[in-house]
Design a protein around this motif. Structure first.
Motif, mmCIF file in Angstrom:
data_model
loop_
_atom_site.group_PDB
_atom_site.id
_atom_site.type_symbol
_atom_site.label_atom_id
_atom_site.label_comp_id
_atom_site.label_asym_id
_atom_site.label_seq_id
_atom_site.Cartn_x
_atom_site.Cartn_y
_atom_site.Cartn_z
ATOM 1 N N GLU A 239 8.147 7.247 -5.087
ATOM 2 C CA GLU A 239 8.845 6.690 -3.941
ATOM 3 C C GLU A 239 7.949 6.694 -2.699
ATOM 4 O O GLU A 239 8.270 6.057 -1.698
ATOM 5 C CB GLU A 239 10.134 7.444 -3.652
ATOM 6 N N LYS A 240 6.819 7.396 -2.770
ATOM 7 C CA LYS A 240 5.852 7.410 -1.682
ATOM 8 C C LYS A 240 4.531 7.888 -2.241
ATOM 9 O O LYS A 240 4.483 8.844 -3.014
ATOM 10 C CB LYS A 240 6.322 8.341 -0.549
ATOM 11 N N SER A 263 1.660 1.547 -0.348
ATOM 12 C CA SER A 263 2.714 2.462 0.083
ATOM 13 C C SER A 263 2.660 2.545 1.605
ATOM 14 O O SER A 263 2.074 3.458 2.177
ATOM 15 C CB SER A 263 2.524 3.844 -0.549
ATOM 16 N N TRP A 270 12.022 6.295 6.246
ATOM 17 C CA TRP A 270 11.838 5.315 5.173
ATOM 18 C C TRP A 270 10.579 5.613 4.394
ATOM 19 O O TRP A 270 9.577 6.054 4.959
ATOM 20 C CB TRP A 270 11.733 3.894 5.750
ATOM 21 N N ALA A 272 8.312 3.684 1.006
ATOM 22 C CA ALA A 272 8.287 2.471 0.190
ATOM 23 C C ALA A 272 7.035 2.429 -0.672
ATOM 24 O O ALA A 272 5.990 2.972 -0.301
ATOM 25 C CB ALA A 272 8.354 1.228 1.076
ATOM 26 N N ALA A 300 12.262 1.152 -2.234
ATOM 27 C CA ALA A 300 12.457 1.594 -0.856
ATOM 28 C C ALA A 300 13.450 2.747 -0.853
ATOM 29 O O ALA A 300 14.502 2.677 -1.498
ATOM 30 C CB ALA A 300 12.968 0.452 0.014
ATOM 31 N N HIS A 302 15.534 5.491 1.745
ATOM 32 C CA HIS A 302 15.964 5.739 3.122
ATOM 33 C C HIS A 302 16.730 7.051 3.183
ATOM 34 O O HIS A 302 17.670 7.281 2.422
ATOM 35 C CB HIS A 302 16.858 4.600 3.612
ATOM 36 N N GLN A 311 18.273 4.997 -2.522
ATOM 37 C CA GLN A 311 17.032 4.432 -3.049
ATOM 38 C C GLN A 311 17.329 3.133 -3.780
ATOM 39 O O GLN A 311 18.243 3.060 -4.610
ATOM 40 C CB GLN A 311 16.379 5.439 -3.998
#
Length: 778
Positions: A239-240, A263, A270, A272, A300, A302, A311
């Motif tokens: 996710e990152k 990324s 956030w 992404a 993405a 949040h 997500q």
């Protein structure tokens, strides 16, 4: 008593609670930079019970204030997003110590207490692998990541666009019938598939985006449902990422791969990741494979609050290829059957074919898969909640020829299988923690639903041109699973996990080619079934460095809907499996883990639908038992080594008159490897060496034919300097001649008078070198 506030040198006063929060962050950052890393805790773990808590450890920190323990998240639910994000401690978060422990205004040293969960303590055979370990392994294809699970093999079935064949714990699981696969909790196995039930194509996975995986063995986990008999695997996706990068790879046999992963920094709330991959190769085959593949990944995340997040993920994949197919050993130069059971081509005045040759070069196919998922998770003082919803659009057209000219001596026996479906599903999980008289109780509740709308067909083809339609059907299949699990830590040395899963499956088949002119041969209809599956685990830890495990559990795999609704010879909709296991895990030295497990698994009687033949095939009750032993050593983030061996025996429980061996069931497997990645200033060299081996195994029930074993070594080496990295990857380092998959089947070549039974195989790749260059940026 310490004062409520602390005075800075410039005279400003800081809240003691604010300083405590800052000190926690600094301490965690220091621990993360330590040379020896703590084990990674999986954020997504289908079926995992919360892990056992570590002993509290203390560390001195000058000029900081820390209160209370920061508890690492326990194994999360399958529906939790990958990466997990920061979860709130079960005790409600960091608080000032009741005894006022802290630091005085003169900045004296204070005591910092960190609590964390002990990962992977559910079973001796359970593994959780993080991104640091995966970075030290060659990752040339999704199958390489799957094989990070000890004892699990993924081999190519026929062309790089067709699902792998999987081996685990004495199961030749074909394309996934007895191994459940998930991506961040989303199930991958395809029910009632046009080629084979449980079909699992993992080529939509971009290996560099997998930050970890969880491996499970046996039917002992209440949250794992269909196909989870031999085991299950869950991939955790990024996710990152700390860095973005672009990569280009070139290799032998027309290998070209391009990859871009970005990324971007979108602020604190956030995260992404976006990625795109293109890949092509011709392979070593005389008839080029012409494989082309494209992948897109978008995610993405949040943060809705300090303890909650949402997500969104999109994954798209498409591929086309030509397959060399499974060729008969009797037709290959110098590779006839054992004992010359079948005459070679020279007996008919015909030339033999090459090891990388083909009988029908028009095999292959095309496939695409698009998936959208939405996940939500949150935690509070003593509970956590996760929810997941997903939608999948999938298509496959597959051309195969297994029997060549047995049925049609003029046009050949090529078949075309089509599967076109939409899959939707959702999952909800709640976990509640409670402490009663020193015992820590964790109750997990969950519900899972899934619906498949499937159109599939079967055709007789010649060179990918249809000659006749043999089957066409629409299938609606629904599954509902609910489970409850209680994890009771009675004492620090004693723990029980008990659970039960309730499963409902219903299927509705509309056979568009059903014979309506007669009765008694029904091939359309509805069928539903419900069963309960209990699970029980006991864990004893007599000393800190030793865990002893005992497991009992019932699991299941479903069967193809078309075989279930037949009037005559119908298969059971749910086939139960009963498993038993004992094991031990020891950590005699820091960074070294040793494990051993003995298991037994009984699979009930079943009738399995064969998409290739369009009919059901009977099998009796089977029993598999065996031993797994392994060792893993990790030193910081720069060295990892492992070795794992399995010894398994698979038999039919009743001899049907033609032997009791389970065809193609693996009997011995070995995987081992070492990877290094030290850093010297701006330079980071790295290298890895891995070996995998599988023993010879019976190819028929009477063991008259044998599937040969193989041993293959892969390696890679490279160097990173600042933001540039170059590397060389080598498959089959010692250029072994090996058969990747093998079957005993009946076929007829165009010059043979009749069909014969013999070994058919897909050849494994020879020595193959690939160079790659990567550019990183932040």
């Amino acid at each position: 008593m310490p004062r409520e506030t602390i005075t800075k040198r410039n005279g400003h006063r800081l809240s003691r609670h604010l300083l405590a929060t800052l000190s926690i962050s600094l301490t965690v950052a220091r621990l993360a930079r330590a040379e020896v890393e703590a084990p990674e805790v999986p954020a997504v773990a289908p079926g995992a019970a919360p892990s056992e808590r570590k002993e509290e450890t203390s560390q001195r920190a000058s000029g900081t204030v820390v209160a209370g323990g920061v508890e690492a998240p326990a194994d999360g639910s399958a529906g939790a997003p990958a990466g997990g994000g920061a979860q709130a401690p079960a005790d409600g978060g960091a608080q000032a110590p009741a005894d006022g422990a802290g630091t005085s205004a003169d900045g004296g040293a204070i005591e910092v207490t960190i609590q964390a969960e002990k990962p992977a303590s559910e079973a001796a055979s359970r593994v959780s692998i993080g991104h640091r370990e995966l970075e030290l392994r060659p990752r040339l294809r999704p199958g390489d990541i799957v094989e990070a699970v000890p004892g699990l093999f993924a081999v190519q079935h026929a062309g790089g666009g067709k699902a792998n064949q999987y081996f685990l714990r004495g199961f030749d699981a074909d394309h996934g019938t007895d191994v459940a696969f998930f991506v961040d909790g989303v199930p991958v196995n395809m029910v009632s598939h046009g080629h084979g039930h449980g079909f699992t194509d993992l080529y939509f996975v971009i290996p560099e985006l997998v930050t970890g995986l969880d491996g499970y063995k046996g039917p002992y986990y209440a949250s794992i449902g269909d196909f989870g008999t031999a085991g299950a695997v869950n991939f955790r996706f990024a996710e990152k990422l700390d860095e973005s990068h672009a990569q280009l790879s070139l290799g032998q046999y027309g290998i070209v791969r391009g990859l871009v992963v970005a990324s971007p920094d979108l602020g604190d709330a956030w995260r992404a990741v976006a990625a795109a991959e293109i890949y092509r190769n011709d392979g070593p085959f005389l008839s080029p494979e012409r494989l082309e593949r494209f992948n897109v990944y978008l995610r993405a995340t949040h943060d809705l609050s300090p303890t909650g997040k949402i997500q969104m993920t999109w994954m798209s994949y498409g591929s086309t290829w030509h397959g060399s197919g499974q060729i008969p050993a009797r037709a290959v130069c110098g590779e006839g059957e054992q004992g010359q059971l079948n005459p070679p081509p020279s007996a008919y005045g015909q030339p033999c074919i090459d090891h990388f040759g083909s009988v029908d070069p028009t095999e292959g196919g095309a496939t695409q898969r698009h998936m959208a998922s939405l996940a939500y998770s949150t935690t509070w003082r003593d509970a956590d909640l996760s929810a997941l919803a997903y939608l999948v659009r999938y298509r496959l057209t597959l051309y195969s020829n297994f029997t060549f000219f047995s049925e049609d001596p003029v046009h050949g026996d090529q078949i075309e299988q089509n599967d076109d479906r939409v899959v939707g599903g959702a999952e909800l999980r709640l976990r509640k923690q409670l402490e009663v008289r020193g015992a820590k109780l964790t109750t997990s509740l969950g519900a899972q639903i899934r619906a498949d709308a499937i159109d599939k067909s079967l055709h007789h083809d010649e060179a990918r041109e249809r000659l006749e339609e043999r089957g066409r059907a629409h299938v609606d299949e629904g599954q509902i699973g609910v489970f409850i699990e209680e994890d009771a830590r009675i004492r620090r040395w004693l723990r029980f996990v008990a659970g039960v899963r309730g499963q409902w499956i219903d299927v509705n088949v509309d056979d568009r080619r059903e014979d309506l002119g007669a009765t008694g041969n029904r091939s359309s209809g509805f069928r539903g079934q419900m069963q309960l599956f209990p699970k029980l685990t006991a864990i004893v830890s007599p000393v800190a460095a030793l865990d002893l495990f005992a497991h009992y559990g019932r699991g299941f795999h479903s069967n193809d809907a078309q075989g279930v609704v037949l009037r005559e010879g119908a298969a059971t909709l749910i086939t139960p499996a009963t498993g038993y296991e004992v094991g031990a895990r020891a950590t005699p030295l820091r960074g070294l883990t040793l494990s051993a497990a003995g298991f037994l698994l009984d699979l009930d009687s079943e009738l399995v639908w064969s998409g290739d033949a369009g009919a059901t095939e009977p099998s009796g009750q089977t029993r598999r038992y065996g031993l797994e032993i392994g060792g893993r050593y990790r030193l910081g983030s720069w060295l990892f080594a492992d070795v794992d061996a399995t010894f398994t025996r698979a038999r039919f429980r009743a001899n049907a008159g033609n032997g009791s061996a389970v065809a193609l069931a693996p009997t011995r497997t070995l995987t081992a490897g070492v990877g290094v990645r030290p850093t010297f200033g701006a330079f980071t060299p790295f290298a890895a060496l891995r070996v995998k081996s599988i023993g010879a195994r019976p190819a028929t029930e009477d063991a008259s034919l044998t599937a040969e074993g193989f041993t293959v070594v892969d390696a890679n080496a490279g160097l990173r300097w600042k933001d540039v990295e170059v590397a060389v990857d080598v498959q089959n380092l010692f250029d072994a001649t090996w058969r990747e998959v093998q079957f005993a089947s009946e076929s007829r070549l165009p010059y043979e008078p009749a069909a014969v039974t013999g070994i058919h195989y897909s050849p494994g790749w020879p020595f193959t070198a690939m160079g790659r260059a990567t550019l990183y940026w932040r």
